[in-house]
Design a protein around this motif. Structure first.
Motif, mmCIF file in Angstrom:
data_model
loop_
_atom_site.group_PDB
_atom_site.id
_atom_site.type_symbol
_atom_site.label_atom_id
_atom_site.label_comp_id
_atom_site.label_asym_id
_atom_site.label_seq_id
_atom_site.Cartn_x
_atom_site.Cartn_y
_atom_site.Cartn_z
ATOM 1 N N PHE A 66 0.800 -1.225 0.000
ATOM 2 C CA PHE A 66 0.000 0.000 0.000
ATOM 3 C C PHE A 66 0.838 1.284 0.000
ATOM 4 N N ALA A 67 1.961 1.273 0.732
ATOM 5 C CA ALA A 67 2.719 2.513 0.934
ATOM 6 C C ALA A 67 3.189 3.118 -0.389
ATOM 7 N N GLY A 68 3.792 2.297 -1.226
ATOM 8 C CA GLY A 68 4.311 2.811 -2.479
ATOM 9 C C GLY A 68 3.220 3.328 -3.402
ATOM 10 N N ARG A 69 2.071 2.664 -3.401
ATOM 11 C CA ARG A 69 0.964 3.115 -4.245
ATOM 12 C C ARG A 69 0.432 4.458 -3.762
ATOM 13 N N ILE A 70 0.416 4.658 -2.456
ATOM 14 C CA ILE A 70 -0.006 5.947 -1.912
ATOM 15 C C ILE A 70 0.984 7.037 -2.338
ATOM 16 N N VAL A 71 2.275 6.733 -2.208
ATOM 17 C CA VAL A 71 3.309 7.723 -2.533
ATOM 18 C C VAL A 71 3.277 8.100 -4.005
ATOM 19 N N ASP A 72 3.130 7.101 -4.877
ATOM 20 C CA ASP A 72 3.144 7.368 -6.312
ATOM 21 C C ASP A 72 1.804 7.864 -6.842
ATOM 22 N N GLY A 73 0.741 7.695 -6.055
ATOM 23 C CA GLY A 73 -0.590 8.010 -6.554
ATOM 24 C C GLY A 73 -1.163 9.341 -6.115
ATOM 25 N N PHE A 74 -0.506 10.030 -5.157
ATOM 26 C CA PHE A 74 -1.056 11.266 -4.628
ATOM 27 C C PHE A 74 0.018 12.348 -4.544
ATOM 28 N N ASP A 75 -0.444 13.582 -4.396
ATOM 29 C CA ASP A 75 0.449 14.723 -4.257
ATOM 30 C C ASP A 75 1.364 14.530 -3.055
ATOM 31 N N SER A 76 2.661 14.773 -3.236
ATOM 32 C CA SER A 76 3.633 14.520 -2.178
ATOM 33 C C SER A 76 3.360 15.339 -0.924
ATOM 34 N N ARG A 77 2.916 16.584 -1.079
ATOM 35 C CA ARG A 77 2.659 17.406 0.103
ATOM 36 C C ARG A 77 1.523 16.815 0.932
ATOM 37 N N THR A 78 0.472 16.374 0.265
ATOM 38 C CA THR A 78 -0.652 15.753 0.972
ATOM 39 C C THR A 78 -0.197 14.510 1.723
ATOM 40 N N ILE A 112 3.214 2.787 10.755
ATOM 41 C CA ILE A 112 2.429 2.879 9.530
ATOM 42 C C ILE A 112 2.683 4.231 8.866
ATOM 43 N N GLY A 113 2.704 5.284 9.689
ATOM 44 C CA GLY A 113 3.039 6.604 9.152
ATOM 45 C C GLY A 113 4.428 6.648 8.566
ATOM 46 N N GLN A 114 5.374 6.012 9.252
ATOM 47 C CA GLN A 114 6.756 5.987 8.764
ATOM 48 C C GLN A 114 6.873 5.194 7.472
ATOM 49 N N ALA A 115 6.098 4.121 7.345
ATOM 50 C CA ALA A 115 6.143 3.294 6.135
ATOM 51 C C ALA A 115 5.727 4.072 4.904
#
Length: 403
Positions: A66-78, A112-115
């Motif tokens: 999940f972590a990588g998909r979140i990082v690549d799928g949304f605005d970095s600031r958010t 989880i936040g750190q991941a």
């Protein structure tokens, strides 16, 4: 190219914000680890400490899909602001509770936040400095983290003694809050391009990128082996130093400081490597240094030899981690970097979990000295194998950057 290489990373405003703030956050993590270990060990025993270590490790592994998909799928600031706020909330919660079960659950939330935030920062930094300065920035960043971790470890004990675990954990929460503010202030943004053909998959996309590269498919599994061995010998290190060498807590602390100092130097040196070829050599050299140093520690008969071995392990680890991280980022396309970094972090954490079991078993069967010597020999063999495989990689493939 020459002009780019001569540019200082500190000339970038966002880097002047990000690197010190991330280092401060790692200092807070070290403070929290000291505070939580002391809290959990008080009246609960070794099993509770093991549970704490697992609470730090397991969420990173569980979040791989999940972590990588979140990082690549949304605005970095958010992503960075919300994952940072999650860590702030978890940190405050840890300061307010004391019982074992709530502590372990909140540590899981923290991780989880750190991941998510770790890969998000790792994927954003290349956008700030550009591809050519990734290696230098990675080396400087990890060196700063090493200094901050040493400082945080020293400060953690003092803070717990002065204000208890609650005060120490509130300090950790404050460092996360600083990172949230920095995330909001950073001007560089990383976000999915509208209409871009986004590669599907979470961990699978990250692993495909790693194993689709002729260099990474050799070096990353090599890194896993060294994480496995390195974490395994950590389990028996305290018994070797305080027991067989009879050096006591002060000797154990000095060895830890020597390892940390060596890691800082190794990471800094890795940042001076300019090409994929030299970074690859740095990885192999780091592997060889770890293997040799483990054997030295296993055969050590006095404090001076122990410090030489501990410094060697730190030096090798710093070079290995920083050079591998730089190679993974530069040799991955920007669109999947979040998933690649998440996959790397999660699989390395998986090796750490297995290493806890391996270290306990090896310590029982071989003893502390035997574990270090056997692990060192295994590392030396692995380093030779990795080096032999890398030599066979063609120059044209080795020098591919950001394919």
């Amino acid at each position: 190219m020459k002009q780019t290489l001569q540019t200082s990373i500190w000339s970038y405003r966002d880097i002047r914000l990000v690197l010190p703030a991330r280092a401060l956050s790692y200092a807070g993590d070290a403070i929290a680890m000291i505070a939580l270990t002391l809290r959990v060990s008080d009246g609960h025993g070794p099993a509770a400490v093991t549970a704490l270590l697992l609470a730090f490790a397991v969420p990173t592994v569980a979040m791989i899909p999940f972590a990588g998909r979140i990082v690549d799928g949304f605005d970095s600031r958010t992503v960075l602001v919300w994952s940072g706020l999650l860590q702030v909330i978890a940190g405050v919660g840890l300061a307010l509770v004391h019982d074992l079960v709530p502590t372990l659950l909140l540590v899981c939330v923290l991780q989880i936040g750190q991941a998510v935030s770790g890969p998000a920062w790792g994927a954003l930094i290349p956008r700030i400095v550009g591809e050519e300065l990734i290696g230098r920035t990675t080396g400087v960043s990890q060196a700063l983290v090493g200094v901050a971790t040493l400082a945080g470890s020293a400060a953690g004990g003092l803070l717990v003694g002065w204000s208890g675990s609650r005060g120490a954990l509130l300090v950790d929460s404050a460092t996360f809050l600083v990172l949230v503010v920095v995330a909001a202030l950073v001007r560089t943004r990383r976000r999915p391009e509208p209409g871009a053909d986004v590669e599907k998959g979470g961990v699978s996309a990250g692993l495909r990128s790693i194993f689709g590269d002729g260099v990474l498919r050799i070096l990353v599994p090599g890194l896993w082996v060294f994480v496995l061995v390195g974490e395994a010998v950590n389990v028996v290190e305290v018994f070797l130093i305080t027991g067989e060498l009879g050096l006591g807590p002060s000797g154990y602390g000095a060895a830890g400081a020597a390892t940390g100092a060596g890691a800082i130097l190794g990471a800094w040196y890795s940042g001076r490597l300019r090409s994929d070829r030299t970074r690859t050599r740095g990885v192999v050299a780091g592997m060889a240094a770890i293997g040799t140093a483990c054997v030295v520690i296993g055969l050590a008969g006095n404090f001076a030899v122990l410090l030489v071995g501990a410094t060697g392990i730190g030096l090798g680890s710093g070079m290995l981690n920083a050079a591998t991280s730089a190679l993974v980022v530069t040799r991955s396309s920007d669109a999947v970097r979040g998933r690649v970094i998440a996959a790397l972090n999660g699989t390395a954490r998986s090796c750490s979990i297995f290493a806890m079991l391996l270290g306990g078993l090896a310590g029982t069967l071989l003893g502390p000295r035997g574990t270090f010597v056997t692990g060192g020999v295994a590392c030396a063999v692995a380093a030779a194998a990795v080096g032999a495989l890398v030599v066979r990689v063609k120059d044209s493939e080795l020098e591919v950057i950001s394919h």
